[in-house]
Design a protein around this motif. Structure first.
Motif, PDB file in Angstrom:
ATOM      1  N   ASN A   1      23.940   7.798  39.669  1.00 16.94           N
ATOM      2  CA  ASN A   1      25.192   7.527  40.375  1.00 16.94           C
ATOM      3  C   ASN A   1      24.881   7.085  41.795  1.00 16.94           C
TER       4      ASN A   1
ATOM      5  N   PHE B   1      31.830   6.128  34.352  1.00 20.19           N
ATOM      6  CA  PHE B   1      30.692   5.846  35.227  1.00 20.19           C
ATOM      7  C   PHE B   1      30.822   4.456  35.851  1.00 20.19           C
TER       8      PHE B   1
ATOM      9  N   GLN C   1      30.439  14.290  34.510  1.00 12.11           N
ATOM     10  CA  GLN C   1      30.800  13.612  35.750  1.00 12.11           C
ATOM     11  C   GLN C   1      31.593  14.567  36.650  1.00 12.11           C
TER      12      GLN C   1
ATOM     13  N   SER D   1      26.655   2.036  39.180  1.00  8.31           N
ATOM     14  CA  SER D   1      27.812   2.913  39.090  1.00  8.31           C
ATOM     15  C   SER D   1      29.040   2.231  39.693  1.00  8.31           C
TER      16      SER D   1
END
Lengths: 472, 472
Positions: free
Chosen positions: B249, A213, A206, B467
């Motif tokens: 994401n 997340f 990330q 996300s």
């Protein structure tokens, strides 16, 4: 869908055809685009069959080939002139056969296909292929080849049984007015505070290592119960049927890391017997359906693999016994005392004691049960309105309870365990049109073990996952 | 199941009852233990109804209460004497009503319940309850209350539609001879080498930090395709319908981290048209079922929430166009060149260009497709036997392909990308009775968006995960 001149049939449909099953039933099962004229014309029909070779017997006058396509346990016998033989026509190879469907003179089968043409589509070297012709492999041996085991009679049967049982479960709930809810796999609540959870994170790094997340820690679900309870606030009856997970570091024959659960929740229910009636009904209806549709497949397990065998169809008279106050529980198991949880050996004893049949055990000690279980308030023994269904060979098959619908009692319990903030949304369910309700879960693999007498849970799921094993 | 003197009915069954739907259909839907005499006796039946209050109107002579139990969009109107009113009888409260079912004089409903007794089971303070009486809340507003949104008309309708569509998908495959396979959620293969995977590990510290729970890295599945291909080695037709995952994401209205996929695989198939026929058939049959069973629920979406609306039932004449060699693709999208993948805007243009209807696009450039896609070997353009189904408002709904069944070609391709060891089990499938086969996947939420015209994918799944969001 198929546009070849000769119609294509599955092996099952060819068998059925000559067995004179009604037109309606046939139409439901057979590949589409069968014309009624063809269905009614009896033998003599031209057919095109595809499948995998289960045996080859070359005799002077005839070549016999058994072809199976997974649609049923039986294979279709192909009869051909010896000149249609081919060195590639081996056990395990894939073939397409065109010919004429004829009444068979052999008592083992109603029909056979007189071949005009045999085409080997995919070769199979018998020396390399792990399964051997006419050999009955053990389930332990078969389990080593997860990518090929569908080709064995045993696992083919298991998959058909599993499919029909799945269908029967959905049908049961639909016919009884339950709404089907897809409860989530990923969840931010750990349900019962159980420790054995899988946590998930993206596999790529990330941007910020600190950040999750989902902004919160996320887990694989251990139960859809709380999500079903959400839906019981607007639907009187709901159910879910999907995978659940436990990170149990166990190699036992009773545990999987990924397994299927049937869970149901019923609103406006005040008695544990409302729940046991649904459990019993679902169990019986599903089992009857499986025995009707997969008689030969079930028979294969009962004949060759079953350790424990349930009594004959419709003979499951389920008993209800109470865990409270003490007998027959503590009288049965001298090691067990009131207030202690049942161990596997107690469950086994109980089932045997009751005649090796399914048994409901109700009213467990309150302090053993999770926060959402309804308090029976029956001091001094103090039980909760919970129920388990124990079955031979497996132990606990179902677990259920009435849920605490009273806001004040629920809030007090959550405060006691320090979870009132985490479950504020759950308290909301009791603030806005709360209803008495309850539900239960059934381990689907344990159900299959129970009706088939299969000892190891890994043999009743297509792709078993357990500690140190995640093949394919 | 219920043992009260007065039979209990769901609101839907009460409506149906007077609408004189046939006995058979009725028996399938209504709660059990209804006696034929009761079914045939018309109005005048004593009934017991449970549900949640949707409106309360107190008039001089009568009290009117609408009760909904989630079984259908309509509520049952209760007519009572004003003295049965209760300050706790508010919008959102849960009630049990006993009374006599009578023919209604009002044109809006066929039947109403003349109440003898009204019992408020669960209170609901209208000031705290986030939904307000007779207000049409936006989907964005509703989405903020995942634990209560089932109580709204819109989300109730969505859940009923989703349930019926799920049932229709299973029915379609069962009737067409597909075996249902539970493909695994946890997998050690990352399918297409896609980067956006969730990895899983037990949440408790392992004895050895280096060791994985499964001995290998394990991920949440992105597709059940390869597992279905395993089963296509012994079953001619298989399908799966379950959750899949992407660690994307993205906050977009088109993506979820957890979503449902319908995937099917067909053996002995040599043409892309065999696949498009299954996709089209499944799409039409499922949609017809939903429109039949949930007409009012669908209408609610089309009237109040739809951006794009599909043409009338049975009017989906699906087109097939080829992505190769170039027109109409490159002539339609000047920015698109042969050999480039289609972008969302190209897909949208194509759908519009073809009359805002579903469109199949076939034969994509070979090098854009994953290793398992069948090589068309049509040099120099070099395409793969792949197909996408594009639909209005959504874009790509289905993606499918023939699979490379030829061992030599598949091995060469895997060696080229350095994956021949990882996929040695997949190569095995081509060594032992390999057959030509193909399959496809359909995003189930996108399907629902498509038929309902719902803009945001988060509004068509019970518990959306994306996300930075994993509520409940």
């Amino acid at each position: 869908m198929f546009r070849t001149a000769a119609q294509r049939f599955s092996v099952a449909s060819l068998h059925r055809r000559v067995l004179l099953i009604t037109l309606r039933r046939f139409c439901n099962k057979a590949p589409r685009k069968l014309r009624v004229a063809e269905l009614l014309s009896g033998t003599g029909l031209e057919a095109n069959v595809q499948g995998w070779v289960r045996s080859v017997r070359s005799q002077k006058a005839n070549l016999f080939v058994d072809v199976n396509d997974g649609s049923c346990l039986q294979s279709l016998q192909i009869v051909a002139s010896p000149e249609l033989n081919d060195p590639l026509l081996t056990f395990g190879s894939a073939v397409e056969v065109r010919g004429i469907l004829k009444k068979s003179l052999h008592p083992k089968q109603a029909v056979e296909l007189e071949a005009e043409h045999i085409h080997v589509v995919g070769e199979c070297n018998p020396l390399d292929f792990p399964f051997k012709i006419k050999e009955r492999h053990t389930l332990e041996y078969i389990r080593q080849f997860p990518h090929l085991r569908g080709r064995t009679n045993a696992f083919g049967s298991l998959l058909r049984i599993r499919g029909e049982a799945t269908w029967a479960v959905h049908s049961y709930f639909k016919e009884n007015g339950f709404a089907h809810i897809h409860t989530p796999i990923i969840t931010s609540n750990d349900c019962e505070g159980a420790g054995e959870l899988f946590q998930i994170e993206p596999s790529y790094p990330q941007n910020s290592q600190d950040e999750n997340f989902f902004s919160v820690p996320a887990y694989l679900t251990v139960s859809g119960q709380l999500h079903l309870e959400v839906m019981t606030g607007s639907f009187s009856r709901v159910y879910t049927f999907g995978p659940t997970f436990r990170a149990e570091n166990s190699q036992s024959r009773r545990h999987l890391a990924e397994f299927y659960m049937v869970e149901a929740e019923v609103a406006f229910t005040r008695s544990i017997e409302d729940l046991t009636e649904v459990m019993e009904d679902m169990f019986k209806r599903t089992t009857e359906h499986v025995l009707d549709r997969c008689a030969r497949d079930v028979d294969l397990f009962h004949t060759h693999y079953a350790d424990v065998r349930l009594p004959h169809k419709r003979a499951y008279d389920l008993l209800i016994i109470s865990a409270a106050p003490a007998p027959p529980l503590t009288s049965a198991c001298s090691a067990s005392q009131w207030g202690c949880d049942l161990k596997t050996e107690h469950e086994k004893y109980l089932v045997k004691h009751c005649g090796t049949r399914p048994v409901f055990v109700t009213d467990y000690p309150y302090r053993l049960k999770p926060f959402y279980t309804r308090d029976n308030r029956d001091y001094p023994q103090h039980t909760a309105a919970a129920v388990d269904l124990l079955v031979p060979g497996v132990g606990e098959l179902c677990g259920g309870s009435l849920r605490e619908e009273r806001l004040d009692l629920l809030r007090a319990r959550l405060e006691e365990v320090g979870l009132e903030d985490t479950y504020s949304w759950y308290l909301d369910l009791r603030r806005f049109g709360s209803v008495p309700h309850g539900g239960f879960g059934m381990g689907f693999e344990r159900y299959l073990q129970c009706i088939l007498g299969v000892d190891n849970i890994k043999d009743v799921i297509p792709f078993p996952r357990f500690s140190h094993s995640c093949l394919l």
